[in-house]
Design a protein around this motif. Structure first.
Motif, short mmCIF file in Angstrom:
data_model
loop_
_atom_site.label_atom_id
_atom_site.label_comp_id
_atom_site.label_asym_id
_atom_site.label_seq_id
_atom_site.Cartn_x
_atom_site.Cartn_y
_atom_site.Cartn_z
N SER A 177 0.82 -1.23 -0.07
CA SER A 177 0.07 -0.06 -0.01
C SER A 177 0.95 1.24 0.16
N ILE A 178 2.05 1.25 0.76
CA ILE A 178 2.79 2.32 0.84
C ILE A 178 3.49 2.76 -0.52
N LEU A 179 3.94 1.61 -1.31
CA LEU A 179 4.55 1.45 -2.64
C LEU A 179 3.62 2.14 -3.64
N VAL A 180 2.23 1.70 -3.57
CA VAL A 180 1.49 2.10 -4.61
C VAL A 180 1.07 3.46 -4.33
N THR A 181 0.94 4.22 -3.13
CA THR A 181 0.78 5.51 -2.93
C THR A 181 1.86 6.40 -3.58
N VAL A 182 3.04 5.67 -3.33
CA VAL A 182 4.05 6.63 -4.07
C VAL A 182 4.08 6.39 -5.59
N TYR A 183 3.68 5.44 -6.11
CA TYR A 183 3.48 5.54 -7.46
C TYR A 183 2.29 6.39 -7.77
N LEU A 184 1.13 6.30 -7.29
CA LEU A 184 0.34 7.23 -7.54
C LEU A 184 0.51 8.77 -7.60
N TRP A 185 1.42 9.01 -6.61
CA TRP A 185 1.69 10.38 -6.44
C TRP A 185 2.76 10.93 -7.42
N HIS A 186 3.65 9.96 -7.86
CA HIS A 186 4.70 10.31 -8.85
C HIS A 186 4.32 10.31 -10.21
N ARG A 187 3.05 9.77 -10.36
CA ARG A 187 2.34 9.66 -11.69
C ARG A 187 1.49 10.81 -11.82
N ARG A 188 1.52 11.78 -10.95
CA ARG A 188 0.81 13.04 -10.91
C ARG A 188 -0.59 13.02 -10.54
N MET A 189 -0.96 11.58 -9.90
CA MET A 189 -2.35 11.60 -9.58
C MET A 189 -2.66 11.91 -8.10
N HIS A 190 -2.36 13.05 -7.59
CA HIS A 190 -2.13 13.51 -6.52
C HIS A 190 -3.40 13.30 -5.53
N VAL A 191 -4.49 13.61 -6.01
CA VAL A 191 -5.68 13.44 -5.48
C VAL A 191 -6.00 11.87 -5.04
N ALA A 192 -5.97 11.01 -6.00
CA ALA A 192 -5.86 9.61 -5.93
C ALA A 192 -5.04 9.16 -5.02
N ALA A 193 -3.90 9.72 -5.06
CA ALA A 193 -2.62 9.13 -3.98
C ALA A 193 -3.17 9.51 -2.45
#
Length: 731
Positions: free
Chosen positions: A457-473
């Protein structure tokens, strides 16, 4: 070794006869094998059919166009692989109905203490946990994050490691915990299913007279499961797939039949009932109830890690059916509990009935026990195949030693690692011998997997953030890691009752990863290269020095160094340390494994000489590592091109190759010297790494060198050393 004059060209007559009793390692004149040609023709036909479908008339309207596009992409669905997915992926989560509701009843104090509110609340927590964690987090989100079709926490880390060095921490912890769970899951699933045989009236006397019979049967089944792993997950999946389909149809039908008598359980679809029960005083288990709820999703991580084995599209196609079958089974058990509340026939001191078997008629119960035993065997397969994937990913990251990997099937995702298979088998049997039965194993079960899910879950959060999906992250980070932390805290209640074993096993695997990674970093930090202007003159001098006898006509150094323009100092040190190793030619060879299954390529750099050759061989992951045969081919190619002088010998050679002289293969290992200037942490990492390498074995089999008895040299690490004070002369 006796000196041989350079100009000696005469051949002994015996040499012409050596072919009668020896053979040189050779390669075929064919570029492709029969299997490769067949597979390439199949792939070409599939591509042509896909192109025809895409470019053809749009029959079927929008749905037809969508289906054709789906089948030409990475999410394509096939009936055969969907059946394989049933057998490989869903075994673990498919056996959770066997013990989840029984564990709930035991935590509440039996049927008499589980009122309708408690049952509806428990079912609500199970349903929404499966929906949020398994369906939304793993199936819909995590499985969209793949690394060339591979899933799992290490594949996820490979996509993220450029974003920060700290990401190695959750990746290593999560991977170690998953491997620890791979040991416990076969023991738990199979033992709990085999113990179901004790509930059959016809066998009760047999098991009463032989208390250890259950343990013996469980061990025999586990050994058999690990023994068939070498046949590949595709073959195993086809055998298991049909059985799993029958299993899920069975639990769906029996659950629906039981639920039909009490449709009040459908109120559990409202999440409010679950939260109210969790926080109410009617919950006799307290927060530990979430540890019981977690048992319903113990196979969720396997869906992600096994994605490379069966394909993402086939999991998408089969999960709705699997989810529905599980929900029907849980709701059917809940309906039976509500009907049976305060029934004295089902109240037992110190325990609780198993609703899964109790809700069925006695005749149907025999079928249920047999199917559950088979399902328990299949459950272990999901974690075993996932463990192979995790170890393969760890090897690519240089967190584990390079072990021999086999690919029994046609895709890289379906692999088999003999060493890992043996270690898992021994460890699983050891767990059974320590804990003896599923009741004691349950105390350690699930804790490791909560750790893996938290780290994922932590790594998926980082992935979403760096894919510029900040709200989803942000939403993802608030919802899913929080839920998983809640499960982890609840599972920690098991620590003193068996969770310590899981923690110890996770720590041992984590130690292997950390020390191997640190040791590799230290070795790479000390690696030095020499410019050609510095090493070629002295190599030329040694090559032409007739006063030094030949060590071998050809000395082949096998290295992981990929630099083609400079010379590794380790090789230079080996040539000139102690007695110089004179040769007609020195070869520095590295092997690279590609993602393509049938790559066979090589590159040669001779630096303008006829005695020093740098060779890089690129082999597909399904191509055998027959390095001696490939080297003979390369040498003959260079002979025909005039780049390598002919090497003749008067006496018969083992390989009977009159144009190529004797070949000596050399492997260089490192050793830490006592006076090396290195931190205590680094010293321990190197010592443990070398100990692991000693146990795991040298890469002789990996390179196909077993019959050639290669020379293994141990060299000191070129780390800076501490200079001791000068001696004082007293006499």
């Amino acid at each position: 070794m006796a000196q041989r004059p350079d100009d000696e060209q005469d051949q002994d007559p015996l040499l012409t006869q050596t072919g009668q009793y020896t053979r040189a390692p050779k390669v075929s004149h064919e570029v492709l094998t029969k299997q490769e040609r067949e597979e390439l023709l199949k792939e070409r036909a599939v591509r042509q059919q896909a192109a025809q479908r895409l470019n053809g008339p749009c029959a079927g309207g929008p749905v037809g166009r969508w289906w054709r596009k789906l089948q030409s992409g990475p999410d394509k669905v096939t009936l055969a692989m969907s059946i394989v997915a049933l057998g490989v992926v869903y075994g673990d989560i498919g056996t959770s109905p066997l013990y989840t509701m029984q564990t709930f009843l035991a935590g509440q104090g039996g049927v008499a203490h589980a009122d309708e509110t408690a049952v509806i609340g428990m079912l609500s927590l199970v349903f929404w946990t499966m929906t949020l964690i398994t369906t939304i987090e793993y199936v819909l989100i995590c499985m969209r994050v793949d690394n060339k079709g591979e899933g799992g926490i290490f594949a996820l880390y490979s996509l993220l490691r450029r974003y920060g060095g700290w990401l190695i921490v959750p990746a290593m912890i999560g991977g170690a915990a998953f491997l620890a769970d791979s040991v416990l899951t076969p023991a738990m699933s199979i033992s709990s299913a085999v113990e179901g045989l004790q509930t059959l009236p016809a066998l009760q006397s047999v098991f009463s007279a032989n208390p250890n019979l259950t343990l013996v049967i469980t061990i025999a089944i586990i050994v058999a499961v690990f023994a068939v792993q070498s046949r590949g997950t595709e073959r195993i999946g086809k055998v298991f797939g049909t059985t799993v389909l029958i299993w899920f149809l069975f639990i769906a039908v029996t659950g629906a039949m039981s639920m039909a008598h009490n449709l009040e359980v459908l109120r559990a679809l409202n999440p409010v009932y679950g939260m109210q029960f969790l926080l109410s005083g009617d919950n006799h288990a307290g927060l530990a109830l979430m540890g019981t709820v977690f048992l319903s999703i113990t196979g969720a991580e396997a869906l992600y890690s096994d994605m490379g084995h069966v394909g993402r599209g086939n999991i998408y196609a089969t999960w709705p059916f699997i989810n529905l079958a599980l929900v029907l089974s849980y709701f059917g058990q809940g309906a039976w509990i509500i009907r049976t509340i305060e029934n004295p026939a089902f109240v037992r001191e110190g325990g609780a009935p198993n609703p899964f078997f109790a809700m069925m008629s006695p005749e149907l119960r025999y079928v249920a026990v047999v199917l559950s035993v088979v399902a328990g065997v299949i459950a272990s397969q999901a974690l075993i195949s996932g463990a192979f994937t995790i170890v393969s990913e760890a090897t690519r990251l240089n967190w584990m030693p390079h072990l021999q990997v086999r690919y029994p099937a046609r895709t890289r995702g379906q692999l088999y690692i003999p060493t890992v298979n043996c270690v898992l088998c021994v460890a699983t049997v050891a767990v059974l011998l320590i804990f003896r039965n599923s009741e004691h194993i349950a105390a350690a079960y699930g804790l490791a997997l909560t750790v893996t899910m938290v780290m994922t879950s932590i790594l998926v959060t980082v992935y979403l953030w760096h894919r510029r999906m900040h709200v989803a992250a942000v939403v993802f980070a608030v919802v899913f890691p929080t839920i998983m932390l809640l499960f982890f805290v609840a599972s920690m209640a098991k620590f003193m009752h068996g969770g310590w074993f899981t923690a110890l096993l996770t720590l041992a695997i984590l130690t292997v990863m950390v020390t191997w990674n640190e040791g590799t970093k230290l070795e790479r930090a000390q690696r030095r290269h020499m410019q050609l202007d510095d090493c070629l003159p002295v190599l030329q001098r040694l090559h032409d020095d007739a006063t030094i006898p030949y060590y071998s006509d050809n000395i082949v150094y096998l290295t992981s160094d990929q630099d083609m323009k400079r010379m590794d100092t380790d090789v230079f040190f080996s040539i000139f340390a102690n007695h110089p190793k004179r040769a007609h030619a020195w070869w520095i060879v590295s092997v690279e494994t590609t993602d393509d299954p049938f790559t066979r390529e090589y590159t040669v750099e001779d630096y303008g000489t006829d005695y020093l050759f740098r060779v890089r061989i690129r082999l597909g992951f399904k191509v055998s590592q027959s390095i001696p045969a490939y080297l003979h081919q390369i040498m003959h190619d260079l002979l025909r091109g005039g780049d390598l002088p002919q090497q003749t010998t008067r006496y018969p050679k083992v390989d009977a190759d009159p144009e190529i002289g004797p070949i000596t293969y050399v492997l260089i290992h490192k050793a830490l010297m006592p006076e090396s200037k290195v931190s205590a942490k680094g010293a321990w990492a190197l010592r443990i790494k070398y100990a692991i390498r000693h146990v795991a074995g040298s890469p002789v089999k990996w390179f196909g060198l077993a019959p050639y008895n290669p020379v293994t040299e141990v060299q000191p690490l070129f780390l800076s050393t501490v200079r001791p004070p000068r001696l004082k002369r007293v006499g």
